[in-house]
Design a protein around this motif. Structure first.
Motif, PDB file in Angstrom:
ATOM      1  N   ASP A   1       1.173  -0.748   0.524  1.00  0.00           N
ATOM      2  CA  ASP A   1      -0.445   0.005  -0.006  1.00  0.00           C
ATOM      3  C   ASP A   1       0.681   1.376   0.240  1.00  0.00           C
ATOM      4  O   ASP A   1       0.626   2.141  -0.975  1.00  0.00           O
ATOM      5  N   GLU A   2       2.076   1.454   1.111  1.00  0.00           N
ATOM      6  CA  GLU A   2       2.945   2.124   0.775  1.00  0.00           C
ATOM      7  C   GLU A   2       3.941   2.201  -0.793  1.00  0.00           C
ATOM      8  O   GLU A   2       3.602   3.842  -0.928  1.00  0.00           O
ATOM      9  N   LEU A   3       4.345   1.429  -0.910  1.00  0.00           N
ATOM     10  CA  LEU A   3       4.733   1.819  -2.888  1.00  0.00           C
ATOM     11  C   LEU A   3       3.654   2.271  -3.345  1.00  0.00           C
ATOM     12  O   LEU A   3       4.085   2.845  -4.510  1.00  0.00           O
ATOM     13  N   GLN A   4       1.683   1.730  -3.312  1.00  0.00           N
ATOM     14  CA  GLN A   4       1.670   2.607  -4.382  1.00  0.00           C
ATOM     15  C   GLN A   4       0.998   4.222  -3.991  1.00  0.00           C
ATOM     16  O   GLN A   4       1.112   4.463  -5.334  1.00  0.00           O
ATOM     17  N   VAL A   5       1.157   4.654  -3.152  1.00  0.00           N
ATOM     18  CA  VAL A   5       1.479   5.662  -2.451  1.00  0.00           C
ATOM     19  C   VAL A   5       2.530   6.268  -3.914  1.00  0.00           C
ATOM     20  O   VAL A   5       2.181   7.362  -4.203  1.00  0.00           O
ATOM     21  N   CYS A   6       3.821   5.529  -3.582  1.00  0.00           N
ATOM     22  CA  CYS A   6       4.603   6.719  -3.900  1.00  0.00           C
ATOM     23  C   CYS A   6       4.263   5.983  -5.748  1.00  0.00           C
ATOM     24  O   CYS A   6       5.088   7.185  -6.628  1.00  0.00           O
ATOM     25  N   LEU A   7       3.917   5.156  -6.432  1.00  0.00           N
ATOM     26  CA  LEU A   7       3.666   5.007  -7.990  1.00  0.00           C
ATOM     27  C   LEU A   7       2.852   5.702  -8.440  1.00  0.00           C
ATOM     28  O   LEU A   7       3.152   6.470  -9.691  1.00  0.00           O
TER      29      LEU A   7
END
Length: 273
Positions: free
Chosen positions: A246-252
């Motif tokens: 989920d945190e990676l998706q925020v960055c993407l």
């Protein structure tokens, strides 16, 4: 006009963010130890992040906290101890205190758990068989003030890494520290770390146009406007500490160019290797 650093151009040309190992592969291995960084390299981390502090006798060591209670079981302060004193401490047992009772655990090299000097980390990167970036954070406040940045730039200079094309970038939450690095080494890439979203309106007018901005992922989640403003302003964004899908998706979603993670192998897996 200042030219865009080569490392930044390479990151901006990518379709996925660069994965940077936060204090090494610190989810699995004691942070800031040589073992943690070797593991991060082995799993394919594209960059290594470290914090640096200055010892009483002038050595830069990779330690996050000002005191050693959490990572070396002593109340001593890094800034009041000599490197030889720090070298007597165990910086890895806290991570797995019962490992000594496991008969099936592999033998551990005692040197892997010793205090890691920045110079040793730089030598490790310089000798590695592929390009690896370094994200080096200077910790403040400290009794040594600007001497930390001066020693850091001098050390990078010993490797020829204080000018254009350096694999190293210097980060800090301290505006004075980032400004100092840019003055000492005008072509070295810098990252201004942002602890709270409401700090950015104050920092924005004084942050250099080519500085990378480094917000925490939790601030981006709690205050979506921060990310939108940074993107609108054309800022390059490096985000810490990104450990979940989920945190990676925020960055993407924001198009950030680097994610700093305790779990570099997992991030690379999520990004398709």
């Amino acid at each position: 006009m200042r030219r865009t650093p080569r490392g930044r151009r390479a990151r901006e040309d990518r379709t996925v963010p660069q994965v940077v190992a936060h204090r090494g592969s610190s989810h699995d291995t004691a942070e800031h130890t040589l073992a943690a960084y070797v593991r991060a390299l082995d799993v394919g981390a594209e960059g290594l992040e470290c914090d640096v502090r200055l010892t009483a006798d002038g050595h830069l060591v990779c330690v996050h906290d000002r005191d050693l209670r959490r990572t070396a079981s002593t109340a001593g302060l890094v800034s009041t101890m000599n490197l030889a004193e720090l070298d007597e401490l165990d910086f890895s047992s806290w991570k797995s205190p019962w490992s000594g009772l496991d008969d099936e655990a592999p033998d551990r090299d005692p040197d892997d758990g010793k205090v890691l000097t920045l110079r040793k980390l730089l030598e490790t990167v310089a000798d590695y068989d592929r390009h690896v970036d370094l994200a080096i954070e200077t910790k403040h406040p400290t009794r040594f003030g600007g001497l930390v940045e001066r020693r850091l730039v001098e050390t990078l200079g010993d490797f020829g890494w204080d000018g254009p094309g350096s694999p190293a970038r210097v980060m800090s939450f301290s505006l004075n520290a980032v400004t100092r690095v840019r003055r000492l080494a005008p072509d070295l890439e810098v990252v201004l770390l942002v602890d709270k979203a409401h700090h950015w309106p104050v920092l924005r007018p004084v942050a250099g146009a080519d500085w990378v901005i480094g917000p925490g992922v939790q601030e981006l989640r709690d205050h979506p406007g921060l990310g939108r403003h940074l993107v609108k302003e054309g800022r390059e964004i490096h985000v810490w500490t990104v450990n979940t899908a989920d945190e990676l998706q925020v960055c993407l979603d924001l198009g950030v160019t680097a994610v700093i993670s305790d779990r570099p192998a997992y991030m690379l897996e999520l990004l398709g290797g």
